[in-house]
Design a protein around this motif. Sequence first.
Motif, mmCIF file in Angstrom:
data_model
loop_
_atom_site.group_PDB
_atom_site.id
_atom_site.type_symbol
_atom_site.label_atom_id
_atom_site.label_comp_id
_atom_site.label_asym_id
_atom_site.label_seq_id
_atom_site.Cartn_x
_atom_site.Cartn_y
_atom_site.Cartn_z
ATOM 1 N N SER A 1 0.800 -1.225 0.000
ATOM 2 C CA SER A 1 0.000 0.000 0.000
ATOM 3 C C SER A 1 0.834 1.277 0.000
ATOM 4 C CB SER A 1 -0.948 -0.002 1.190
ATOM 5 O OG SER A 1 -0.226 -0.162 2.409
ATOM 6 N N SER A 2 2.096 1.210 0.448
ATOM 7 C CA SER A 2 2.931 2.411 0.485
ATOM 8 C C SER A 2 3.240 2.945 -0.906
ATOM 9 C CB SER A 2 4.239 2.119 1.235
ATOM 10 O OG SER A 2 5.066 1.229 0.497
ATOM 11 N N LYS A 3 3.108 2.091 -1.934
ATOM 12 C CA LYS A 3 3.414 2.510 -3.304
ATOM 13 C C LYS A 3 2.170 2.943 -4.072
ATOM 14 C CE LYS A 3 7.276 -0.765 -3.474
ATOM 15 N NZ LYS A 3 7.815 -1.982 -4.115
ATOM 16 N N VAL A 4 1.008 2.715 -3.469
ATOM 17 C CA VAL A 4 -0.251 3.044 -4.136
ATOM 18 C C VAL A 4 -0.500 4.547 -4.061
ATOM 19 C CG1 VAL A 4 -2.745 2.729 -4.099
ATOM 20 C CG2 VAL A 4 -1.227 0.777 -3.680
ATOM 21 N N GLY A 5 -0.911 5.128 -5.193
ATOM 22 C CA GLY A 5 -1.151 6.563 -5.248
ATOM 23 C C GLY A 5 0.101 7.361 -5.555
ATOM 24 N N ARG A 6 1.221 6.665 -5.760
ATOM 25 C CA ARG A 6 2.492 7.328 -6.050
ATOM 26 C C ARG A 6 2.875 7.153 -7.518
ATOM 27 N NH1 ARG A 6 7.148 5.130 -2.475
ATOM 28 N NH2 ARG A 6 8.236 6.722 -3.682
ATOM 29 N N HIS A 7 3.528 8.140 -8.056
ATOM 30 C CA HIS A 7 4.107 8.011 -9.398
ATOM 31 C C HIS A 7 5.603 8.208 -9.271
ATOM 32 C CE1 HIS A 7 4.328 7.989 -13.761
ATOM 33 N NE2 HIS A 7 5.184 9.005 -13.645
ATOM 34 N N LYS B 1 -10.413 5.311 -0.525
ATOM 35 C CA LYS B 1 -10.597 6.188 -1.687
ATOM 36 C C LYS B 1 -9.743 5.728 -2.862
ATOM 37 C CE LYS B 1 -7.107 9.678 -0.494
ATOM 38 N NZ LYS B 1 -6.852 11.125 -0.270
ATOM 39 N N GLU B 2 -8.568 5.144 -2.558
ATOM 40 C CA GLU B 2 -7.709 4.640 -3.625
ATOM 41 C C GLU B 2 -8.354 3.427 -4.287
ATOM 42 O OE1 GLU B 2 -5.282 5.986 -4.936
ATOM 43 O OE2 GLU B 2 -4.261 7.266 -3.487
ATOM 44 N N ILE B 3 -8.963 2.553 -3.486
ATOM 45 C CA ILE B 3 -9.657 1.389 -4.049
ATOM 46 C C ILE B 3 -10.722 1.849 -5.030
ATOM 47 C CG2 ILE B 3 -11.137 -0.591 -3.532
ATOM 48 C CD1 ILE B 3 -9.701 -0.877 -0.880
ATOM 49 N N LYS B 4 -11.515 2.839 -4.614
ATOM 50 C CA LYS B 4 -12.579 3.349 -5.476
ATOM 51 C C LYS B 4 -12.015 3.958 -6.752
ATOM 52 C CE LYS B 4 -16.720 6.253 -5.509
ATOM 53 N NZ LYS B 4 -16.451 6.741 -6.882
ATOM 54 N N ASN B 5 -10.909 4.686 -6.640
ATOM 55 C CA ASN B 5 -10.295 5.299 -7.821
ATOM 56 C C ASN B 5 -9.902 4.243 -8.851
ATOM 57 O OD1 ASN B 5 -10.536 7.866 -6.753
ATOM 58 N ND2 ASN B 5 -8.447 7.917 -5.934
ATOM 59 N N PHE B 6 -9.332 3.140 -8.376
ATOM 60 C CA PHE B 6 -8.929 2.069 -9.288
ATOM 61 C C PHE B 6 -10.134 1.330 -9.856
ATOM 62 C CE2 PHE B 6 -4.872 2.435 -6.922
ATOM 63 C CZ PHE B 6 -4.025 2.631 -8.011
ATOM 64 N N GLU B 7 -11.097 1.046 -9.023
ATOM 65 C CA GLU B 7 -12.289 0.336 -9.492
ATOM 66 C C GLU B 7 -13.058 1.168 -10.508
ATOM 67 O OE1 GLU B 7 -13.185 -2.597 -5.686
ATOM 68 O OE2 GLU B 7 -14.273 -0.710 -5.845
ATOM 69 N N ASP B 8 -13.043 2.476 -10.350
ATOM 70 C CA ASP B 8 -13.685 3.355 -11.336
ATOM 71 C C ASP B 8 -12.991 3.275 -12.691
ATOM 72 O OD1 ASP B 8 -15.523 4.184 -9.489
ATOM 73 O OD2 ASP B 8 -14.528 6.101 -9.036
ATOM 74 N N LYS B 9 -11.719 2.880 -12.679
ATOM 75 C CA LYS B 9 -10.966 2.718 -13.925
ATOM 76 C C LYS B 9 -11.034 1.280 -14.451
ATOM 77 C CE LYS B 9 -9.393 6.925 -14.316
ATOM 78 N NZ LYS B 9 -7.977 7.282 -14.195
ATOM 79 N N GLY B 10 -11.842 0.437 -13.792
ATOM 80 C CA GLY B 10 -12.012 -0.938 -14.257
ATOM 81 C C GLY B 10 -10.975 -1.911 -13.728
ATOM 82 N N ILE B 11 -10.212 -1.490 -12.716
ATOM 83 C CA ILE B 11 -9.181 -2.352 -12.133
ATOM 84 C C ILE B 11 -9.786 -3.181 -11.002
ATOM 85 C CG2 ILE B 11 -6.899 -2.455 -11.075
ATOM 86 C CD1 ILE B 11 -6.995 -1.247 -13.902
#
Length: 270
Positions: free
Chosen positions: A219-225, A248-258
Amino acid sequence: MKKTQSIVSKRRDKILEYLKTNETISTNELAERLQISPLTLRRDLQALDEEGLIIRYYGGAKLLNNADTDIDNKNIIEEKDINLKRNLKKNCIAKYAADLIQDGDTIFINSSSTALLILKYLDSKRVNVVTNNGKVLQSTIGPNIELVLTGGQVYERKQSLVGEFATYILSKITADKCFLGVSGIASDSGISTSVLQETLINHEMINRCSGPVYILSDSSKVGRHHNFSSGDINEITHLITDCDIEQKEIKNFEDKGINVTTIDYTKSID
């Protein structure tokens, strides 16, 4: 056997002597001084740690002296706990990923340490593993695993294989599943790495995969570029991470179909 034990004992005594005269020392420096491989040194440090003689931490070691009252030692212990937690997360993620692999699968694994741990949990499955991860040669591999190393130029810091030759080999293979570790993953910018030379390798693995593309990331790498992009978010299908990820990160990815899977690392690995 007694001679071997004597050699090991003398080598570990030398390690303790170095740490007595050097408050801390990096593992790379110590391996060079003793003229032994980093793998052998890690085993020695692990044994000395278990005996309560030293404290290991990321990239080095220190002699254990009154750790309860020594502030510096306390900080090292805290760092050690963080590393243990990180390793637990990696193993839990890798074990879940291994359960997704079926007999007869051909899979891609990149230079990620988390992805490499998948091999530890494949048991007796018959799997073709294609990787550019040079550290695989130091791993325990099951008897039914057919291993293919891409070859190519060695990127020393990560012991990964990169360059045109590695990319060419990948272009001749089609995998059923792809398992990639990343330096960062964000719903708006895709996956990224800290190594420029690995971007083409990671992307070629994605392109040559006929099935799901799994990103393995704590999870420490999630939301990072990170510095260099390896793939767009629409090129991956699944994210496997730990339960510390923000909702909120889970929702962001699921909204993109991940498809997002969160692993409860607080439960023991079987």
